[in-house]
Design a protein around this motif. Sequence first.
Motif, PDB file in Angstrom:
ATOM      1  N   LEU B  44      55.389  64.240  44.757  1.00 39.59           N
ATOM      2  CA  LEU B  44      55.559  63.442  45.980  1.00 39.59           C
ATOM      3  C   LEU B  44      55.161  64.253  47.208  1.00 39.59           C
ATOM      4  O   LEU B  44      54.509  63.753  48.135  1.00 39.59           O
ATOM      5  N   ASN B  45      55.539  65.534  47.210  1.00 43.10           N
ATOM      6  CA  ASN B  45      55.174  66.386  48.345  1.00 43.10           C
ATOM      7  C   ASN B  45      53.661  66.617  48.417  1.00 43.10           C
ATOM      8  O   ASN B  45      53.091  66.699  49.503  1.00 43.10           O
ATOM      9  N   TYR B  46      53.018  66.698  47.239  1.00 51.28           N
ATOM     10  CA  TYR B  46      51.560  66.849  47.220  1.00 51.28           C
ATOM     11  C   TYR B  46      50.904  65.629  47.878  1.00 51.28           C
ATOM     12  O   TYR B  46      50.010  65.744  48.705  1.00 51.28           O
ATOM     13  N   ILE B  47      51.407  64.439  47.473  1.00 56.02           N
ATOM     14  CA  ILE B  47      50.849  63.203  48.053  1.00 56.02           C
ATOM     15  C   ILE B  47      51.062  63.194  49.566  1.00 56.02           C
ATOM     16  O   ILE B  47      50.152  62.940  50.349  1.00 56.02           O
ATOM     17  N   LYS B  48      52.272  63.507  49.964  1.00 58.70           N
ATOM     18  CA  LYS B  48      52.625  63.462  51.397  1.00 58.70           C
ATOM     19  C   LYS B  48      51.767  64.450  52.198  1.00 58.70           C
ATOM     20  O   LYS B  48      51.286  64.138  53.288  1.00 58.70           O
ATOM     21  N   ASP B  49      51.594  65.672  51.651  1.00 60.02           N
ATOM     22  CA  ASP B  49      50.887  66.712  52.391  1.00 60.02           C
ATOM     23  C   ASP B  49      49.373  66.551  52.357  1.00 60.02           C
ATOM     24  O   ASP B  49      48.686  66.903  53.302  1.00 60.02           O
ATOM     25  N   ARG B  50      48.830  66.053  51.231  1.00 63.56           N
ATOM     26  CA  ARG B  50      47.364  66.110  51.087  1.00 63.56           C
ATOM     27  C   ARG B  50      46.675  64.769  50.885  1.00 63.56           C
ATOM     28  O   ARG B  50      45.467  64.686  51.008  1.00 63.56           O
ATOM     29  N   VAL B  51      47.433  63.769  50.483  1.00 64.52           N
ATOM     30  CA  VAL B  51      46.772  62.503  50.150  1.00 64.52           C
ATOM     31  C   VAL B  51      47.118  61.400  51.139  1.00 64.52           C
ATOM     32  O   VAL B  51      46.241  60.734  51.685  1.00 64.52           O
ATOM     33  N   ASP B  52      48.423  61.212  51.357  1.00 64.86           N
ATOM     34  CA  ASP B  52      48.860  60.070  52.153  1.00 64.86           C
ATOM     35  C   ASP B  52      50.130  60.449  52.921  1.00 64.86           C
ATOM     36  O   ASP B  52      51.235  60.403  52.384  1.00 64.86           O
ATOM     37  N   GLY B  53      49.940  60.817  54.160  1.00 62.59           N
ATOM     38  CA  GLY B  53      51.056  61.302  54.980  1.00 62.59           C
ATOM     39  C   GLY B  53      52.063  60.232  55.342  1.00 62.59           C
ATOM     40  O   GLY B  53      53.132  60.529  55.876  1.00 62.59           O
ATOM     41  N   THR B  54      51.739  58.966  55.032  1.00 59.64           N
ATOM     42  CA  THR B  54      52.672  57.902  55.416  1.00 59.64           C
ATOM     43  C   THR B  54      53.789  57.699  54.387  1.00 59.64           C
ATOM     44  O   THR B  54      54.706  56.935  54.628  1.00 59.64           O
ATOM     45  N   LEU B  55      53.674  58.356  53.216  1.00 58.87           N
ATOM     46  CA  LEU B  55      54.705  58.175  52.178  1.00 58.87           C
ATOM     47  C   LEU B  55      56.030  58.813  52.618  1.00 58.87           C
ATOM     48  O   LEU B  55      56.054  59.972  53.045  1.00 58.87           O
ATOM     49  N   SER B  56      57.101  58.024  52.513  1.00 62.42           N
ATOM     50  CA  SER B  56      58.417  58.535  52.945  1.00 62.42           C
ATOM     51  C   SER B  56      59.370  58.663  51.776  1.00 62.42           C
ATOM     52  O   SER B  56      59.444  57.768  50.935  1.00 62.42           O
ATOM     53  N   PHE B  57      60.086  59.769  51.732  1.00 59.15           N
ATOM     54  CA  PHE B  57      61.132  59.977  50.717  1.00 59.15           C
ATOM     55  C   PHE B  57      62.076  61.042  51.252  1.00 59.15           C
ATOM     56  O   PHE B  57      61.731  61.809  52.141  1.00 59.15           O
ATOM     57  N   ARG B  58      63.294  61.068  50.672  1.00 55.47           N
ATOM     58  CA  ARG B  58      64.277  62.055  51.110  1.00 55.47           C
ATOM     59  C   ARG B  58      64.262  63.254  50.175  1.00 55.47           C
ATOM     60  O   ARG B  58      64.167  63.096  48.958  1.00 55.47           O
ATOM     61  N   TRP B  59      64.379  64.420  50.722  1.00 53.24           N
ATOM     62  CA  TRP B  59      64.627  65.601  49.909  1.00 53.24           C
ATOM     63  C   TRP B  59      65.073  66.723  50.831  1.00 53.24           C
ATOM     64  O   TRP B  59      64.867  66.656  52.042  1.00 53.24           O
ATOM     65  N   SER B  60      65.690  67.738  50.235  1.00 56.57           N
ATOM     66  CA  SER B  60      66.074  68.876  51.062  1.00 56.57           C
ATOM     67  C   SER B  60      66.003  70.183  50.285  1.00 56.57           C
ATOM     68  O   SER B  60      65.164  71.019  50.555  1.00 56.57           O
ATOM     69  N   CYS B  61      66.829  70.372  49.275  1.00 56.84           N
ATOM     70  CA  CYS B  61      66.991  71.726  48.718  1.00 56.84           C
ATOM     71  C   CYS B  61      66.002  72.077  47.611  1.00 56.84           C
ATOM     72  O   CYS B  61      65.716  73.245  47.394  1.00 56.84           O
ATOM     73  N   HIS B  62      65.486  71.096  46.906  1.00 51.33           N
ATOM     74  CA  HIS B  62      64.574  71.327  45.779  1.00 51.33           C
ATOM     75  C   HIS B  62      65.233  72.156  44.683  1.00 51.33           C
ATOM     76  O   HIS B  62      64.583  72.911  43.962  1.00 51.33           O
ATOM     77  N   MET B  63      66.552  72.095  44.563  1.00 48.89           N
ATOM     78  CA  MET B  63      67.220  72.868  43.510  1.00 48.89           C
ATOM     79  C   MET B  63      68.470  72.153  42.968  1.00 48.89           C
ATOM     80  O   MET B  63      69.400  72.794  42.486  1.00 48.89           O
ATOM     81  N   GLY B  64      68.486  70.826  43.043  1.00 50.35           N
ATOM     82  CA  GLY B  64      69.566  70.080  42.404  1.00 50.35           C
ATOM     83  C   GLY B  64      70.942  70.281  43.010  1.00 50.35           C
ATOM     84  O   GLY B  64      71.948  70.185  42.301  1.00 50.35           O
ATOM     85  N   VAL B  65      70.993  70.568  44.285  1.00 51.01           N
ATOM     86  CA  VAL B  65      72.282  70.811  44.926  1.00 51.01           C
ATOM     87  C   VAL B  65      72.573  69.796  46.033  1.00 51.01           C
ATOM     88  O   VAL B  65      73.695  69.321  46.175  1.00 51.01           O
ATOM     89  N   CYS B  66      71.539  69.436  46.801  1.00 50.83           N
ATOM     90  CA  CYS B  66      71.810  68.603  47.989  1.00 50.83           C
ATOM     91  C   CYS B  66      72.010  67.133  47.625  1.00 50.83           C
ATOM     92  O   CYS B  66      72.680  66.401  48.343  1.00 50.83           O
ATOM     93  N   GLY B  67      71.441  66.700  46.520  1.00 51.23           N
ATOM     94  CA  GLY B  67      71.654  65.321  46.071  1.00 51.23           C
ATOM     95  C   GLY B  67      70.910  64.274  46.872  1.00 51.23           C
ATOM     96  O   GLY B  67      71.254  63.096  46.811  1.00 51.23           O
ATOM     97  N   SER B  68      69.865  64.669  47.613  1.00 52.66           N
ATOM     98  CA  SER B  68      69.205  63.674  48.463  1.00 52.66           C
ATOM     99  C   SER B  68      67.908  63.118  47.882  1.00 52.66           C
ATOM    100  O   SER B  68      67.349  62.186  48.439  1.00 52.66           O
ATOM    101  N   CYS B  69      67.408  63.663  46.770  1.00 53.13           N
ATOM    102  CA  CYS B  69      66.075  63.278  46.312  1.00 53.13           C
ATOM    103  C   CYS B  69      66.094  62.305  45.129  1.00 53.13           C
ATOM    104  O   CYS B  69      65.123  62.206  44.393  1.00 53.13           O
ATOM    105  N   GLY B  70      67.194  61.601  44.950  1.00 52.21           N
ATOM    106  CA  GLY B  70      67.285  60.670  43.823  1.00 52.21           C
ATOM    107  C   GLY B  70      66.295  59.522  43.927  1.00 52.21           C
ATOM    108  O   GLY B  70      66.172  58.893  44.977  1.00 52.21           O
TER     109      GLY B  70
END
Lengths: 121, 260
Positions: B44-70
């Motif tokens: 998803l981050n690859y798409i957001k950064d390099r393909v389509d910057g309009t894609l929206s999603f939640r994330w924060s820690c990238h290590m299964g702790v913050c619980g925001s990327c479900g």
Amino acid sequence: MASANRTSVPRIEPIWWALFSAGGFVSAFLVPVHLFVNGLAVPLGWLDTDIASYARMSELINQPLVRIYLFVLIALPLYTWAHRFLFTVQDMGLARFRKPLAVLCYGSAVTGSFWAVWILW
Amino acid sequence: MKASTSRSTIKLEVTRYRPSVDSEPHDQSYEIPCTDDMVVLDALNYIKDRVDGTLSFRWSCHMGVCGSCGVMVNGQPKLSCAIFLRDYKREPIHIEPLTNFPIIRDLVTDITDFMTKLKAVKPWIIRKKEKPLSEGEYRQSAEELERYHQFSGCINCMLCYSACPVYGLHPGFLGPAAAALAYRYNLDSRDQGNDERQPAIASQEGIWECTFVGECTVVCPKDVDPAAALQRSKVATAQSLLGSFILPRASGKSATEGSS
């Protein structure tokens, strides 16, 4: 139900659930034993058929503890059916009929319990 | 050791919904480079950064702790940071917003309902009267910790709400995570807030709507067992109520005392 008041704690729901839960235990652990003994083992001759003879059974059923046991065996699973059936039909899209369905389901279980008492005593 | 790459690109179908442009959510396909060490969130981050910057999603820690990327990955609620692309053999991989929640935009859902329910069960330690600092800390034995520890791993990721068919059918249902957290604090030896939580837990929409499907426990990424918490809360509440019939004056007694 969406219209229920969040802060009101129902007094009756825990009772239905407790009966459902106890009935679940009876259905899972006791009913299979009776199905096996009375439905398979005796008719197929795996056990001595005399233990299920009329005389033996009528002697057993005259004991108060056996009657209480049979009442539990018959009545409690009715509440398991009532509760499970109510929630199943509700989840199948009949939530708006919950109240009449609850009366029907739990009413049947209560009626069945009294019926069991009437037959056993 | 460098991860062996079994395929060089991967196809994803991601739900898109931009309220200003779209009348309803629809799928958009992406094909992006892929390595074996990539998780769904990396894609998803690859798409957001390099393909389509309009894609929206939640994330924060990238290590299964913050619980925001479900998100839903092929129909299953998953933490996108904890699920590897290599584990999905069939393409395209479908990525959708968590079910049972309204969509705000793309993969971002409206979690207001969950936050309201979480607050309603007061998931913090409640003391009737705080003791002064001079009397020291509230001590707890390893055994007392063990009683609630299983239920304390919740990261509020809401995967259990997405997996719960009861919550899907009855949006008023308190739901697995809030019930598990309420139970966790009720079990805590330092806590005295059982009576304050009870109205939210024992109401019709609290625990009684749960039909013990158990999917909450199956999908929990932190191995919490909300289904058990719900069942034990029912037992405790029923015991407490039956106790209050027998001893009406003692009805204020902790509902969890009988369950442990």
